[in-house]
Design a protein around this motif. Structure first.
Motif, PDB file in Angstrom:
ATOM      1  N   PHE A   5       5.459 -37.252  14.715  1.00  0.00           N
ATOM      2  CA  PHE A   5       6.211 -36.746  13.252  1.00  0.00           C
ATOM      3  C   PHE A   5       7.620 -36.922  13.798  1.00  0.00           C
ATOM      4  O   PHE A   5       8.010 -36.935  14.846  1.00  0.00           O
ATOM      5  CB  PHE A   5       5.770 -35.366  12.994  1.00  0.00           C
ATOM      6  CG  PHE A   5       4.257 -35.124  12.543  1.00  0.00           C
ATOM      7  CD1 PHE A   5       4.016 -35.254  11.380  1.00  0.00           C
ATOM      8  CD2 PHE A   5       3.289 -34.740  13.758  1.00  0.00           C
ATOM      9  CE1 PHE A   5       2.581 -35.260  11.077  1.00  0.00           C
ATOM     10  CE2 PHE A   5       2.118 -34.667  13.330  1.00  0.00           C
ATOM     11  CZ  PHE A   5       1.639 -34.638  12.038  1.00  0.00           C
ATOM     12  N   ASP A  10       7.604 -35.361   8.813  1.00  0.00           N
ATOM     13  CA  ASP A  10       6.995 -36.567   8.197  1.00  0.00           C
ATOM     14  C   ASP A  10       6.162 -37.509   9.241  1.00  0.00           C
ATOM     15  O   ASP A  10       6.896 -37.732  10.249  1.00  0.00           O
ATOM     16  CB  ASP A  10       7.775 -37.291   7.450  1.00  0.00           C
ATOM     17  CG  ASP A  10       8.375 -36.833   5.964  1.00  0.00           C
ATOM     18  OD1 ASP A  10       7.493 -35.885   5.584  1.00  0.00           O
ATOM     19  OD2 ASP A  10       9.396 -37.198   5.652  1.00  0.00           O
ATOM     20  N   PRO A  11       4.851 -37.830   9.106  1.00  0.00           N
ATOM     21  CA  PRO A  11       4.479 -38.977   9.968  1.00  0.00           C
ATOM     22  C   PRO A  11       5.113 -39.990  10.159  1.00  0.00           C
ATOM     23  O   PRO A  11       5.829 -40.705   9.302  1.00  0.00           O
ATOM     24  CB  PRO A  11       3.068 -39.265   9.734  1.00  0.00           C
ATOM     25  CG  PRO A  11       2.923 -38.782   8.006  1.00  0.00           C
ATOM     26  CD  PRO A  11       4.268 -37.864   7.930  1.00  0.00           C
ATOM     27  N   THR A  27       2.340 -38.139   2.489  1.00  0.00           N
ATOM     28  CA  THR A  27       2.097 -36.585   2.890  1.00  0.00           C
ATOM     29  C   THR A  27       1.519 -35.877   1.967  1.00  0.00           C
ATOM     30  O   THR A  27       1.743 -36.025   0.774  1.00  0.00           O
ATOM     31  CB  THR A  27       3.588 -36.074   3.843  1.00  0.00           C
ATOM     32  OG1 THR A  27       4.396 -36.109   2.646  1.00  0.00           O
ATOM     33  CG2 THR A  27       4.057 -37.062   4.687  1.00  0.00           C
ATOM     34  N   GLN A  28       0.922 -34.682   2.487  1.00  0.00           N
ATOM     35  CA  GLN A  28       0.725 -33.548   1.369  1.00  0.00           C
ATOM     36  C   GLN A  28       1.778 -33.192   0.405  1.00  0.00           C
ATOM     37  O   GLN A  28       1.645 -32.827  -0.679  1.00  0.00           O
ATOM     38  CB  GLN A  28      -0.203 -32.522   1.923  1.00  0.00           C
ATOM     39  CG  GLN A  28      -0.769 -31.654   1.022  1.00  0.00           C
ATOM     40  CD  GLN A  28      -2.009 -32.296   0.421  1.00  0.00           C
ATOM     41  OE1 GLN A  28      -2.593 -33.268   0.812  1.00  0.00           O
ATOM     42  NE2 GLN A  28      -2.020 -32.058  -0.893  1.00  0.00           N
ATOM     43  N   GLN A  29       2.795 -33.056   1.086  1.00  0.00           N
ATOM     44  CA  GLN A  29       4.162 -32.519   0.464  1.00  0.00           C
ATOM     45  C   GLN A  29       4.559 -33.673  -0.534  1.00  0.00           C
ATOM     46  O   GLN A  29       4.712 -33.054  -1.806  1.00  0.00           O
ATOM     47  CB  GLN A  29       5.269 -32.525   1.409  1.00  0.00           C
ATOM     48  CG  GLN A  29       6.535 -32.009   0.564  1.00  0.00           C
ATOM     49  CD  GLN A  29       7.568 -31.402   1.668  1.00  0.00           C
ATOM     50  OE1 GLN A  29       7.637 -32.065   2.607  1.00  0.00           O
ATOM     51  NE2 GLN A  29       8.714 -31.055   1.060  1.00  0.00           N
TER      52      GLN A  29
END
Length: 159
Positions: A5, A10-11, A27-29
């Motif tokens: 990350f 973030d990945p 991302t989920q966000q």
């Protein structure tokens, strides 16, 4: 092997630092953000611009969120109502008032009604705007002051 990350959580793409532009990693966000923007009625072009990605990337990674466009507004309203209800249960008086408004709005939607118009103080013909009121005041000077008397004499109202 665990995902890497960056500083913002973030990945990091697998080819980061390699040749070419790294692939977008949803991302989920970002999924939540796209769902919210779809619920607000934003176009795909506008969403892609806000996310700093291209339209093909938006359609590739967020197709499931985009396909829910028909019910996105209802889902957004339901999520907002749930958050509001949590505050109501916690005893927040402001949330109680706001939840009552949401409830009334929902009831009006159920029965196909609209909110009643606020009663007008005066009929529309009698109300004057600022500029019109200033013009009327200028044409009818207050003769109780020296300046008003002078203005009245100049207009020929008081000879």
């Amino acid at each position: 092997m665990g995902a890497n990350f960056d500083l913002f959580g973030d990945p990091v793409a697998a080819n980061h630092g390699g040749r070419g532009r790294p692939a977008h990693v949803p991302t989920q966000q970002n999924r939540n953000r796209v769902s919210m923007l779809v619920g607000l009625g934003w176009s795909n072009e506008r969403i892609a611009g806000a996310m700093l990605i291209t339209l093909p990337t938006l359609r590739k990674y967020y197709f499931s969120e985009l396909n829910l466009r028909e019910v996105a507004r209802d889902r957004l309203d339901a999520r907002l109502a749930m958050k509001l209800w949590e505050q109501v249960e916690a005893g927040n008086v402001g949330a109680m008032r706001e939840f009552r408004k949401v409830q009334e709005h929902n009831d009006l939607m159920l029965y196909g009604q609209q909110r009643p118009a606020a009663p007008a103080d005066k009929p529309a013909a009698e109300r004057l705007g600022k500029k019109d009121a200033a013009i009327v005041a200028a044409q009818n000077p207050n003769t109780g002051s020296r300046l008003g008397e002078l203005m009245a004499r100049r207009q020929g109202l008081n000879s």
